[in-house]
Design a protein around this motif. Structure first.
Motif, PDB file in Angstrom:
ATOM      1  N   VAL A 136      15.394   0.174  10.714  1.00 37.51           N
ATOM      2  CA  VAL A 136      14.604   1.116  11.510  1.00 37.51           C
ATOM      3  C   VAL A 136      13.389   0.426  12.129  1.00 37.51           C
ATOM      4  N   GLY A 137      12.776  -0.494  11.367  1.00 39.88           N
ATOM      5  CA  GLY A 137      11.648  -1.243  11.908  1.00 39.88           C
ATOM      6  C   GLY A 137      12.034  -2.049  13.131  1.00 39.88           C
ATOM      7  N   GLU A 138      13.208  -2.691  13.070  1.00 42.90           N
ATOM      8  CA  GLU A 138      13.691  -3.465  14.212  1.00 42.90           C
ATOM      9  C   GLU A 138      13.977  -2.553  15.404  1.00 42.90           C
ATOM     10  N   MET A 139      14.584  -1.401  15.140  1.00 46.00           N
ATOM     11  CA  MET A 139      14.893  -0.449  16.214  1.00 46.00           C
ATOM     12  C   MET A 139      13.612   0.070  16.867  1.00 46.00           C
ATOM     13  N   LEU A 140      12.609   0.303  16.049  1.00 49.03           N
ATOM     14  CA  LEU A 140      11.334   0.804  16.557  1.00 49.03           C
ATOM     15  C   LEU A 140      10.656  -0.228  17.449  1.00 49.03           C
ATOM     16  N   ARG A 141      10.654  -1.492  17.010  1.00 47.22           N
ATOM     17  CA  ARG A 141      10.014  -2.549  17.799  1.00 47.22           C
ATOM     18  C   ARG A 141      10.755  -2.808  19.116  1.00 47.22           C
ATOM     19  N   CYS A 142      12.077  -2.573  19.116  1.00 49.04           N
ATOM     20  CA  CYS A 142      12.872  -2.784  20.333  1.00 49.04           C
ATOM     21  C   CYS A 142      12.861  -1.572  21.259  1.00 49.04           C
ATOM     22  N   GLY A 143      12.222  -0.490  20.822  1.00 50.29           N
ATOM     23  CA  GLY A 143      12.164   0.711  21.637  1.00 50.29           C
ATOM     24  C   GLY A 143      13.394   1.582  21.545  1.00 50.29           C
ATOM     25  N   GLU A 147       8.521   6.617  17.016  1.00 48.49           N
ATOM     26  CA  GLU A 147       7.896   6.664  15.691  1.00 48.49           C
ATOM     27  C   GLU A 147       8.258   7.949  14.961  1.00 48.49           C
ATOM     28  N   GLU A 148       8.344   9.045  15.683  1.00 46.06           N
ATOM     29  CA  GLU A 148       8.724  10.320  15.062  1.00 46.06           C
ATOM     30  C   GLU A 148      10.150  10.255  14.517  1.00 46.06           C
ATOM     31  N   GLN A 149      11.052   9.651  15.278  1.00 48.02           N
ATOM     32  CA  GLN A 149      12.436   9.522  14.819  1.00 48.02           C
ATOM     33  C   GLN A 149      12.542   8.592  13.619  1.00 48.02           C
ATOM     34  N   ALA A 150      11.671   7.595  13.556  1.00 49.95           N
ATOM     35  CA  ALA A 150      11.714   6.620  12.467  1.00 49.95           C
ATOM     36  C   ALA A 150      11.356   7.242  11.124  1.00 49.95           C
ATOM     37  N   ILE A 151      10.487   8.263  11.145  1.00 50.70           N
ATOM     38  CA  ILE A 151       9.977   8.827   9.891  1.00 50.70           C
ATOM     39  C   ILE A 151      11.101   9.363   9.016  1.00 50.70           C
ATOM     40  N   ASN A 152      12.049  10.062   9.606  1.00 47.47           N
ATOM     41  CA  ASN A 152      13.137  10.678   8.822  1.00 47.47           C
ATOM     42  C   ASN A 152      14.504  10.079   9.139  1.00 47.47           C
ATOM     43  N   HIS A 153      14.520   8.861   9.639  1.00 52.31           N
ATOM     44  CA  HIS A 153      15.789   8.231   9.995  1.00 52.31           C
ATOM     45  C   HIS A 153      16.626   7.998   8.732  1.00 52.31           C
ATOM     46  N   PRO A 154      17.939   8.323   8.762  1.00 54.54           N
ATOM     47  CA  PRO A 154      18.774   8.193   7.550  1.00 54.54           C
ATOM     48  C   PRO A 154      18.934   6.761   7.052  1.00 54.54           C
ATOM     49  N   GLN A 155      18.641   5.768   7.891  1.00 57.69           N
ATOM     50  CA  GLN A 155      18.795   4.366   7.478  1.00 57.69           C
ATOM     51  C   GLN A 155      17.456   3.645   7.333  1.00 57.69           C
ATOM     52  N   LYS A 156      16.399   4.411   7.094  1.00 61.25           N
ATOM     53  CA  LYS A 156      15.072   3.793   7.080  1.00 61.25           C
ATOM     54  C   LYS A 156      14.862   2.862   5.890  1.00 61.25           C
ATOM     55  N   ASN A 157      15.710   2.955   4.869  1.00 56.27           N
ATOM     56  CA  ASN A 157      15.552   2.088   3.697  1.00 56.27           C
ATOM     57  C   ASN A 157      16.455   0.852   3.727  1.00 56.27           C
ATOM     58  N   LYS A 183     -11.476  -2.670   4.621  1.00 57.14           N
ATOM     59  CA  LYS A 183     -10.639  -2.358   3.467  1.00 57.14           C
ATOM     60  C   LYS A 183      -9.203  -2.764   3.788  1.00 57.14           C
ATOM     61  N   ILE A 184      -8.561  -3.396   2.819  1.00 53.13           N
ATOM     62  CA  ILE A 184      -7.167  -3.815   2.973  1.00 53.13           C
ATOM     63  C   ILE A 184      -6.325  -3.035   1.974  1.00 53.13           C
ATOM     64  N   LEU A 185      -5.296  -2.374   2.484  1.00 50.34           N
ATOM     65  CA  LEU A 185      -4.388  -1.593   1.647  1.00 50.34           C
ATOM     66  C   LEU A 185      -3.038  -2.286   1.587  1.00 50.34           C
ATOM     67  N   PHE A 186      -2.579  -2.603   0.384  1.00 48.68           N
ATOM     68  CA  PHE A 186      -1.223  -3.104   0.151  1.00 48.68           C
ATOM     69  C   PHE A 186      -0.437  -1.956  -0.491  1.00 48.68           C
ATOM     70  N   CYS A 187       0.766  -1.676   0.003  1.00 49.13           N
ATOM     71  CA  CYS A 187       1.515  -0.551  -0.568  1.00 49.13           C
ATOM     72  C   CYS A 187       3.020  -0.744  -0.425  1.00 49.13           C
ATOM     73  N   THR A 188       3.753  -0.133  -1.343  1.00 50.97           N
ATOM     74  CA  THR A 188       5.209  -0.069  -1.221  1.00 50.97           C
ATOM     75  C   THR A 188       5.578   1.164  -0.408  1.00 50.97           C
ATOM     76  N   ASP A 189       6.848   1.283  -0.050  1.00 54.35           N
ATOM     77  CA  ASP A 189       7.230   2.344   0.883  1.00 54.35           C
ATOM     78  C   ASP A 189       7.232   3.736   0.268  1.00 54.35           C
ATOM     79  N   GLY A 190       7.043   3.838  -1.048  1.00 56.21           N
ATOM     80  CA  GLY A 190       6.925   5.164  -1.659  1.00 56.21           C
ATOM     81  C   GLY A 190       5.757   5.945  -1.100  1.00 56.21           C
ATOM     82  N   LEU A 191       4.686   5.244  -0.756  1.00 60.82           N
ATOM     83  CA  LEU A 191       3.529   5.894  -0.128  1.00 60.82           C
ATOM     84  C   LEU A 191       3.822   6.234   1.325  1.00 60.82           C
ATOM     85  N   ILE A 192       4.390   5.279   2.043  1.00 52.47           N
ATOM     86  CA  ILE A 192       4.617   5.432   3.485  1.00 52.47           C
ATOM     87  C   ILE A 192       5.650   6.522   3.773  1.00 52.47           C
ATOM     88  N   ASN A 193       6.565   6.743   2.848  1.00 54.30           N
ATOM     89  CA  ASN A 193       7.598   7.761   3.050  1.00 54.30           C
ATOM     90  C   ASN A 193       7.009   9.163   3.151  1.00 54.30           C
TER      91      ASN A 193
END
Length: 238
Positions: A136-143, A147-157, A183-193
């Motif tokens: 999903v990250g690659e798809m987002l960067r390629c347009g 971003e809205e579609q990326a949030i709940n994309h079935p293959q985001k993991n 401030k620098i925040l390091f996080c796993t995707d559990g937060l970002i989800n």
């Protein structure tokens, strides 16, 4: 610098496959999100974090060589995880993300692979430092998607790069010039989800106490389902 860290298994997963470290004595802060079979993800993430800490503590390199040394250590950790995956049946196919930052003088050096993230919070901005190595990250960067579609994309993991899945791994390297108050925040995707960057920034800007800040972020993550392990490390530059 000031710092805080927190991790939670969430409301769905049986165990916590995330690992983290906060080692201000060597300037190292990192998160890792493991994947694999029964407890294999936990082994993978713990292996990369422990290998990082042990080898950085034993390193004696000049400041200009820190980035090269960080990449070398992570390459060795990748090979160790890959070998464990091949040698032990229950570890077969395991891997992990890693986002590791070293603070030195007024700079932050980050090595990264996978979809865990590092953010810079400065004034009223939140800036994603790392790029997600995911489908999903690659798809987002390629347009290809928004971003809205990326949030709940079935293959985001689905990851495109991770530690331990091959004998060699391509790591991204980032250098950030720091300012007092950053401030620098390091996080796993559990937060970002569950939380968008603007929501994360709102909590961080509104709560100066770092421990309470991370508790608020974790409470919000759990309130919204806690569908994955969540791990957060927050560092403030003084």
């Amino acid at each position: 610098m000031k710092w805080s860290q927190i991790s939670d298994v969430g409301r769905v997963r049986p165990g916590n496959e995330d690992s983290m470290c906060a080692c201000p004595d060597i300037g190292l802060f990192a998160v890792a999100d493991g994947m694999g079979g029964h407890k294999a993800g936990e082994i993978a993430s713990r292996t990369v974090i422990e290998y990082l800490v042990e080898n950085l503590r034993n390193s004696n390199v000049e400041k200009e060589d820190i980035a090269t040394n960080l990449l070398r250590i992570l390459d060795e950790a990748n090979l160790r995880i890959h070998r464990l995956s091949n040698e032990i049946e229950e570890y077969r196919g395991m891997g992990t993300t890693v986002t590791a930052g070293i603070f030195v003088d007024n700079k932050l050096i980050i090595a990264h692979v996978g979809d865990s993230r590092a953010y810079l919070i400065r004034h009223d901005d939140i800036i994603q430092i790392t790029n997600d190595h995911s489908l999903v990250g690659e798809m987002l960067r390629c347009g290809g998607i928004t971003e809205e579609q990326a949030i709940n994309h079935p293959q985001k993991n689905v990851l495109t790069r991770a530690m331990g899945t091959a004998p060699m791994v391509r790591l991204d390297l980032h250098t950030v010039d720091l300012k007092v108050g950053d401030k620098i925040l390091f996080c796993t995707d559990g937060l970002i989800n569950h939380l968008r960057p603007e929501e994360i920034k709102h909590v961080i800007k509104g709560q100066p106490d770092l421990d309470k800040c991370l508790e608020e972020l974790m409470d919000l993550t759990l309130e919204r389902g806690g569908t994955d392990n969540s791990t957060i490390v927050l560092v403030e530059v003084e």
